[in-house]
Design a protein around this motif. Structure first.
Motif, short mmCIF file in Angstrom:
data_model
loop_
_atom_site.label_atom_id
_atom_site.label_comp_id
_atom_site.label_asym_id
_atom_site.label_seq_id
_atom_site.Cartn_x
_atom_site.Cartn_y
_atom_site.Cartn_z
N SER A 196 0.84 -1.20 0.00
CA SER A 196 0.00 0.00 0.00
C SER A 196 0.87 1.25 0.00
CB SER A 196 -0.92 0.00 1.22
OG SER A 196 -0.16 0.02 2.41
N VAL A 197 0.28 2.36 -0.45
CA VAL A 197 1.02 3.61 -0.58
C VAL A 197 0.33 4.67 0.27
CG1 VAL A 197 1.90 5.35 -2.17
CG2 VAL A 197 1.66 2.97 -2.93
N PHE A 198 1.12 5.40 1.06
CA PHE A 198 0.57 6.46 1.91
C PHE A 198 0.65 7.79 1.17
CE2 PHE A 198 1.01 9.81 5.11
CZ PHE A 198 -0.13 9.57 5.87
N MET A 199 -0.51 8.39 0.91
CA MET A 199 -0.61 9.68 0.25
C MET A 199 0.35 9.78 -0.95
SD MET A 199 -2.98 11.40 1.68
CE MET A 199 -2.67 13.04 1.05
N PRO A 200 0.08 9.05 -2.01
CA PRO A 200 1.00 9.02 -3.15
C PRO A 200 1.16 10.40 -3.78
CG PRO A 200 -1.12 8.09 -3.76
CD PRO A 200 -1.15 8.29 -2.27
N PRO A 201 2.40 10.82 -4.05
CA PRO A 201 2.61 12.13 -4.68
C PRO A 201 2.24 12.13 -6.16
CG PRO A 201 4.70 11.01 -4.41
CD PRO A 201 3.68 10.15 -3.72
N VAL A 202 2.30 10.95 -6.79
CA VAL A 202 2.05 10.85 -8.23
C VAL A 202 1.12 9.68 -8.49
CG1 VAL A 202 3.09 10.45 -10.49
CG2 VAL A 202 4.29 11.84 -8.83
N LEU A 203 0.17 9.88 -9.39
CA LEU A 203 -0.73 8.82 -9.84
C LEU A 203 -0.47 8.55 -11.32
CD1 LEU A 203 -4.05 10.00 -8.14
CD2 LEU A 203 -2.50 8.21 -7.33
N THR A 204 -0.90 7.37 -11.76
CA THR A 204 -0.68 6.98 -13.15
C THR A 204 -2.03 6.67 -13.81
OG1 THR A 204 1.47 6.02 -12.62
CG2 THR A 204 0.45 5.34 -14.70
N LEU A 205 -2.31 7.34 -14.91
CA LEU A 205 -3.52 7.09 -15.70
C LEU A 205 -3.17 6.09 -16.81
CD1 LEU A 205 -4.63 10.81 -15.93
CD2 LEU A 205 -5.94 9.02 -14.78
N THR A 206 -3.94 5.01 -16.88
CA THR A 206 -3.61 3.96 -17.86
C THR A 206 -4.20 4.21 -19.23
OG1 THR A 206 -5.55 2.65 -17.22
CG2 THR A 206 -3.50 2.22 -16.03
N GLY A 207 -5.20 5.07 -19.32
CA GLY A 207 -5.89 5.26 -20.59
C GLY A 207 -7.12 4.39 -20.65
N ILE A 208 -7.23 3.56 -21.69
CA ILE A 208 -8.40 2.70 -21.86
C ILE A 208 -7.96 1.25 -21.69
CG2 ILE A 208 -10.31 2.05 -23.37
CD1 ILE A 208 -9.94 4.69 -24.83
N PRO A 209 -8.23 0.64 -20.53
CA PRO A 209 -7.80 -0.75 -20.30
C PRO A 209 -8.37 -1.70 -21.34
CG PRO A 209 -8.58 0.26 -18.27
CD PRO A 209 -8.94 1.20 -19.39
N GLY A 210 -7.50 -2.53 -21.91
CA GLY A 210 -7.91 -3.48 -22.92
C GLY A 210 -7.75 -2.98 -24.34
N LEU A 211 -7.57 -1.67 -24.48
CA LEU A 211 -7.42 -1.08 -25.82
C LEU A 211 -6.10 -0.32 -25.95
CD1 LEU A 211 -11.04 0.28 -26.46
CD2 LEU A 211 -10.06 -1.88 -27.24
N GLU A 212 -5.12 -0.70 -25.13
CA GLU A 212 -3.85 0.02 -25.13
C GLU A 212 -3.17 0.01 -26.50
OE1 GLU A 212 -4.53 -1.35 -20.90
OE2 GLU A 212 -4.72 -2.22 -22.92
#
Length: 316
Positions: free
Chosen positions: A7-23
């Motif tokens: 687990s991550v405590f208050m993450p400074p950065v998040l990652t957006l994957t886009g459209i799962p399954g249609l990468e």
């Protein structure tokens, strides 16, 4: 409270994957989205310019239309640049604070657009059902109050979402958001803590905005149709109904896409994730794209000025 491994405590950065399954095809999906965005910006900017510089269009109906155009430009701009960064340039990372800010902007502008659509419905209701009092009721002062009210409503109702996420959700099982933009429930589902309050407040906001607005829009148009059908002259009935067609098209496309996105996201567990994501993207991109087209085609005053602009340029 036990902290699960990984687990991550208050993450400074998040990652957006886009459209799962249609990468593998996201770079192609970005092309129609980009085209829709440019048409939305150019079309709404053109309508804004026409309404601003043509004094004969300084009427409540067209002022609301200008407000709608400005909101559409802001709403689509909130998501598309980052989305194309994911699709085309492999830039999925976003800071936690920027993600929350994007979420607040998106939901605030959605609320503003819904409030403007309600104001437009009430404007048509007064114009058709009580035309002698329309100018008196929809004064310049009232238009300013409506603009301020719908803006504050969206901003204030969206703000607690930021506080609830920032102050109550500290631990996250992952920093990866399976979405193309920072959507409220997509962020909440990352958290380990109890998120019931966040979900309940999200439903409350959805009902207060979409539910409230669509009820009064529906009631307004029911009364409009009753009044129109009782007009003695066929020509008057046709003219009154014709002024409402563009508004009805805009209402339907906004709220139908909103409800499709809302119900598939919350009750469509068996639906593939990419369907949820595509519907969410279309909900935010299609109305800004179609609204200037609908009003440019169906509103005679707007259509005449657009043709005048292009015809004059062709002659010169």
């Amino acid at each position: 409270m036990l902290i699960p491994n990984g687990s991550v405590f208050m993450p400074p950065v998040l990652t957006l994957t886009g459209i799962p399954g249609l990468e593998s095809v996201q770079h192609w999906i970005g092309i129609p989205f980009c085209v829709m965005y440019f048409i939305a910006v150019i079309g709404n900017s053109l309508i804004l310019g026409i309404i601003k510089y043509e004094h004969s269009l300084h009427k409540p109906m067209y002022i609301f239309l200008a407000m709608l155009g400005a909101t559409d430009i802001a709403l689509s701009t909130c998501i598309l640049p980052k989305m194309l960064g994911i699709f085309w340039f492999h830039l999925p990372e976003i800071s936690f604070e920027a993600c929350l800010l994007q979420m607040w902007f998106i939901h605030s502008f959605q609320a503003v657009e819904s409030g403007i659509l309600l104001a437009m419905a009430l404007d048509r209701y007064v114009a058709i059902c009580d035309p002698l009092r329309h100018t008196t009721i929809f004064s310049q002062q009232l238009l300013i109050h409506i603009a301020v009210a719908v803006t504050l409503r969206g901003a204030i109702l969206g703000a607690p979402c930021l506080v609830l996420i920032k102050c109550r959700l500290k631990l996250y099982r992952t920093t990866v958001i399976s979405h193309t933009y920072c959507e409220h429930m997509a962020i909440v589902k990352l958290a380990i803590e109890d998120v019931r309050i966040n979900k309940i407040y999200g439903l409350f906001v959805a009902f207060c905005i979409l539910g409230f607005d669509i009820i009064f829009i529906t009631l307004s148009y029911i009364q409009i149709f009753i009044t129109v059908f009782h007009l003695p002259q066929k020509e008057a009935r046709f003219k009154a109904f014709n002024t409402c067609i563009a508004h009805i098209c805009v209402f339907l496309q906004f709220y139908l896409l909103a409800f499709f996105s809302f119900f598939t996201h919350r009750f469509g567990a068996h639906i593939p994730p990419y369907v949820h994501i595509l519907l969410s993207n279309l909900y935010l991109l299609v109305p800004p794209f179609l609204n200037p087209i609908v009003y440019g085609v169906k509103t005679k005053e707007i259509r005449d000025h657009i043709l005048k602009i292009f015809f004059s340029k062709k002659l010169s």
